[in-house]
Every structure is written in C-alpha cells, then in structure tokens.
Write an enzyme that holds these catalytic residues in place. Structure first.
Site, mmCIF file in Angstrom:
data_model
loop_
_atom_site.group_PDB
_atom_site.id
_atom_site.type_symbol
_atom_site.label_atom_id
_atom_site.label_comp_id
_atom_site.label_asym_id
_atom_site.label_seq_id
_atom_site.Cartn_x
_atom_site.Cartn_y
_atom_site.Cartn_z
ATOM 1 N N LYS A 32 -12.281 68.435 41.064
ATOM 2 C CA LYS A 32 -12.463 67.034 40.660
ATOM 3 C C LYS A 32 -11.103 66.383 40.440
ATOM 4 C CE LYS A 32 -15.080 64.322 37.217
ATOM 5 N NZ LYS A 32 -15.951 64.413 36.019
ATOM 6 N N SER A 82 -20.353 61.955 36.272
ATOM 7 C CA SER A 82 -19.226 61.458 37.026
ATOM 8 C C SER A 82 -18.689 62.437 38.081
ATOM 9 C CB SER A 82 -18.098 61.079 36.072
ATOM 10 O OG SER A 82 -17.579 62.231 35.442
ATOM 11 N N SER A 113 -21.639 65.019 32.859
ATOM 12 C CA SER A 113 -20.981 64.753 34.142
ATOM 13 C C SER A 113 -20.882 65.937 35.102
ATOM 14 C CB SER A 113 -19.580 64.187 33.908
ATOM 15 O OG SER A 113 -19.649 62.825 33.579
#
Lengths: 98, 486
Positions: B78, B153, B177
C-alpha cells in the site's frame, strides 16, 4: 443547527487550510450533518469512566540515549520543494511593519 | 495453473523444488498486471525493473541454499508505507513526488526475507475513505464487477490480490481499511492487534488506531506474512514487546472446544439480507466444524462506535497532518504572498476534499469549548466499548460478524454523502477502537458479489482467529473462486 460561516472560517484558520466560498458553504452543511450524528454520545453516562487514549497498556516507553546512524543531510533535503545550500528555503517569517 | 494464480505457500514449494524460478514467477505476475490493470487500476507505481532485480537476487540466494518462505515471491505494498527510493504518495497530490529516504520497518523485514517488490497500491488519500474513490489519482475497480468499488482504504491492495496482480499485499487498517476491502474483493485480510506490527515508516493517519496487516489469497498465506512482519520495534514506541509465535502452527482444520459468540448489534438495521444469509450459513458451518455457538450475545455500546471513531480518528488526523506545510517535502504552493498564504494554499490545493473534511472535523472536536463535549467524551465511550469486548472475551474465544453490512456498492453511489460512506465501516470500526485483532475471510458470493465474515478476538489472539478462518476455509470453496476478469 447549521454551523455559522464564522465558525467554519475559524476552524479553517486553526487548521491553516484555505477555503473557497463554495468550500465554506459545503463544509457548513456537511460538518453540521456529521456533528448532528455525534449528539448520540450525550445519551451515555460517563461520569465515572476514565478516558482511553490508546488501547494497549503501555506507559512511559523509554530507550537508552545511544548514538545511532541517521539520515544524511542530503537525504533529508532531497525532497525539499525549495532549498538554498543546506537549508530549506521559506518566505519571510518576520515582516517589516510598514 | 497459471503462475500468477499461485498462493505464497504453493509458490514457495515450487521454488524450493526448483520447478519454477522467482524471475519466471515475477514475469508471470507482471504479465498479469499488464493484461488486467487497465480495468482494475490497483497500482499507483509499478517498479517492474526493481522487481526483476529482486527476483534475480532471490534466485541466486535460493540456489545457494538460502531459504525462507517469502523469498522470491512478488508482492505489492500500500502506498502509505515508506519504500526507500521508491515514490510513496498516499494517493495524494500532497506527496505525489515524495521519495522516502528510508524504509518502513515492515518493508525492511520483508526485504530481509527476499521480497520481490512489484510496486505500490492505490488507496483512499491518506487512508481516509471506504471505497478508494478518494485517491487523488484514479479510483480502483472491483475485479468482481468493475462498475463497483473494491472498498477502502486499502482498495488497491485488495483488488490486486483478487485479480492475481500480486501473490500477496500489505494494507493498513485504521477503521476497517484492510478487512472491508478484503471482504469486498473475496480475499483474506487481517488487522492485527494494536502494537503487534511496527508502524515505523507508515504515514500516520490516526496513531491510536492505525495498524498494518496482510491481504492474501488464503489463511495459510496470511499466517506466513504475519510471521514475517510481527514483532517489537524500538522505533515504534507503541509496538509491544511480546513473543511472536509461528502462526502456521495454529492452523488446524477443526474447531472443537471453541466457544463463539454472535453479537446481535452487528446484524444491523439496513444490512442486506444476502449478507445476513451468507454469514448465518457460515456460522452454521463453524458449528458443524465443532464450535459451540451462542447466537444471543449483546454488545450494547456498539451503536456509539461510529461517533466515537469519527471524533477520535479525525482529531488525531488533524494533528498528524499538520506536518504538511510545503517546506520540508511534498506539494508546495508556488505563488504565495506570505508564509501564511503559502501554508494555507499548500494545504488547500494539496489535500483532497475528504482529507480537508476530516482535518476540519478534528480541529472542531479539539478546539476550545468543544474538547470536553466531543474528544474527551469519545475517549470515555471508547473505554466502555473496550470493556464490553473484554467482558465478552471472558466467555467466548471469538466473536463472528459480517465484515460489512452490504456487498460492494457502485462507484459514485455514496461519493456525495459522507455519512452514508462512513456507515459502510460500521462493523469494523469498533475493533480499532478496542485495539483487538480482526480477520476477514471470504464467506459467500451472493449474486456474484463477495460477502466477508469477520472473526474477532481478544488482544494478541491472532492464532485463534487464524485457526477459525483456516478451518472454515478448508471446509468451503469461497476463497478459491476467481473474479470474471478474463
């Protein structure tokens, strides 16, 4: 109740975020709506309840003060939007009163 | 089977037997990215050259007898975890050109084990969002239906695993997330206990809630990645100094002797019946596997979690994001008239709408006259939520809930209504508030769209969660299903 224009502008000043007139109106609406949802917390009796700041019981985490390698000056400055020699360059902080 | 479809443990076995090389595997995954990425859009920065170099090194190390279960296996990370020399953007214009001078601890740990880094995944800007639509660059699409969101997210990390664009990925989880996008994309996602994994080098969002964890194709892989990234780090003072077990030892395919609770507050009003039905069926499967189920658990403070979260997280964010001043790194407004003007315009044009909304909300909750009513009150209710979990875990080894009240929604469907978007994390938020671990596993595909089951346990009970997830996975086929991308 909808937040006033002044309240939104005051928080924007505290947060140092510039807002367009359109942003101010949008935030008046949206923040008021979100804050309205938070009133549910007033139902809860918390008179004898301590606050939780974080969820794992760690206290006063210290380490020995020993010299370790760290980033070079060049590495620290390599992302600087504006630099002059080995300094970050910024606009004047103290301005002459005219 | 195509190489890009391999799990970590399958790839590891083939690498050890010299049936494939890391370079072959990496090329196969890069080819897969090439063929599906224009539809999925999971990747912000692709580092193909570096990946092939990493793979070459891994092959040499493997040939010289060095082992390790992650060596030579390609992953994506990420884009809020610092990768030395590789752009780390948080999917924000503010950090669009930021090159970290150091590695996050998790990156260091994976490098030490011979990671092949393919690149960085898309996310909601600064990890604020539930759909990856808040990326400043482009939205990510759900591989199961490219008109729908992958969740957020960590939407890029979840979509990439679902689409076989990486063998595994890392995500971060502040209010769901990792778990919510894992549930939306039919992959396995774990938010470890607060303090289990070092956050050094993770761009801070809400420091009392943030945690890094794996997204993988099955539970065994999840245990393998957790083995690699867990542990104390003196550079993260909130990481906890307690032993890291071998999590794969917990993977046994039955649930005899386990007591599981089903908290009724997680089967909320407005949840979709197909989710309710999928999770009920999954719980019955857990019962068949030997677990004792209590269907009537109550955690009454759950209904306050959304408000507690959306006071605490933005408050912490407003402090953490104060560092973006356009001076040291990141976007900087060029034509300012003064230092104050520079600061305000840098933040006006560098941050997207959701980030500004949360900074404003946090600033409000922390400002004079409101602190006691909002921030302090939320911290006190946080204590109550935590206590309820503590009490429940005296009776139950784990709690079972849906990961999200709905299947993935359409791109654009909730983009204009922040409150509706916030509600999609209603099942995952309480977990970060209490700091406990949560695992999401694939538990159904009603109408062809993924439904995730969330498994919750007390602090540092990851072994129990993985055991439950593993036993369920061994008895079902959901995790083997692939999205219709070809």
């Amino acid at each position: 109740m909808k937040l006033s224009r002044e309240e939104v502008l005051n928080k924007a000043l505290l947060a140092r975020i510039g807002l367009s007139d359109e942003d101010v109106e949008k935030f008046r609406e949206q923040l008021s709506n979100i804050l309205e949802n938070f009133t549910i917390l007033q139902e809860v009796d918390t008179s004898d309840v301590p606050a939780t700041a974080q969820s794992v019981d760690l206290k006063n985490v210290m380490r020995d003060d020993v010299v370790m390698p760290s980033s070079s000056q060049e590495e620290i400055l390599m992302n600087a939007p504006r630099r002059e020699d080995d300094f970050f360059r910024v606009k004047a902080v103290l301005e002459q009163e005219g | 089977m195509d190489l890009h479809q391999l799990t970590i443990h399958q790839a590891r076995d083939l690498l050890r037997k010299k049936e494939i090389s890391s370079v072959e595997l990496t090329k196969a995954v890069l080819a897969r990215i090439e063929s599906v990425e224009n539809r999925v859009k999971a990747v912000v920065t692709l580092s193909a050259e570096r990946a092939l170099e990493d793979a070459g090194k891994a092959d040499k190390a493997l040939a010289s007898g060095e082992n390790g279960y992650l060596r030579g296996i390609p992953c994506l990370i990420k884009d809020n975890m610092c990768t030395r020399g590789l752009r780390t953007t948080c999917s924000s214009k503010m950090l669009e050109n930021f090159i970290p001078p150091y590695n996050a601890t998790v990156v260091e740990k994976l490098e030490a084990r011979g990671m092949v880094l393919l690149g960085k995944t898309n996310m909601d800007e600064f990890a604020m969002g539930s759909s990856t639509e808040n990326s400043a660059f482009f939205p990510t699409h759900n591989p199961w239906d490219i008109e729908r969101v992958p969740g957020g997210s960590s939407g890029g990390s979840a979509a990439a695993v679902a689409a076989d664009e990486a063998i595994y990925t890392l995500g971060s989880d502040t209010g769901g997330s990792i778990r919510q996008p894992a549930g939306f994309c039919n992959v396995v996602g774990l938010k470890p206990t607060y303090g289990r994994v070092s956050r050094f080098g993770l761009v801070a969002f809400a420091s009392s809630l943030d945690q890094i964890g794996p997204l993988t194709k099955d539970v065994r892989d999840c245990a393998l990645v957790l083995n690699a990234i867990a542990g104390y780090d003196p550079r993260d003072s909130t990481s906890v100094d307690c032993p890291v077990p071998d999590y794969t030892q917990a993977l046994v395919p039955d649930l005899k002797g386990l007591r599981l609770g089903v908290p009724k507050e997680y089967f909320v009003e407005g949840m979709q019946t197909e989710i309710r039905d999928s999770i009920h069926a999954a719980i019955k499967k857990l019962e068949e596997l030997g677990a004792e189920i209590d269907w009537d658990v109550s955690l009454p403070s759950t209904r306050f979690a959304l408000s507690v979260y959306y006071i605490i997280a933005p408050s912490e964010a407003s402090a953490n994001l104060a560092r973006y001043d356009g001076v040291k790194y990141g976007f900087s407004y060029e034509n300012a008239s003064s230092i104050w003007d520079a600061l305000e315009k840098t933040r006006q044009f560098g941050f997207g709408p959701e980030v500004k909304r949360r900074i404003m909300l946090g600033t409000y909750a922390l400002s004079a006259g409101y602190y006691d009513a909002y921030y302090l009150k939320a911290q006190k209710v946080r204590t109550l939520i935590r206590r309820e979990f503590d009490e429940a875990f005296k009776k139950y080894d784990a709690l079972i809930t849906p990961t999200s009240p709905t299947v993935p929604f359409k791109i654009g469907e909730k983009a204009d209504d922040p409150m509706q978007m916030y509600l999609s994390d209603v099942c995952t938020l309480p977990v970060n508030i209490a700091g406990i671990p949560g695992l999401s596993v694939p538990a159904g595909l009603p109408g062809g769209l993924p439904a995730g089951m969330q498994i919750l346990g007390k602090h540092f009970s990851e072994e129990t969660l993985l055991r439950i997830g593993y036993a369920y996975e061994q008895a079902t086929e959901w995790h083997r299903q692939k999205p219709p991308l070809n």
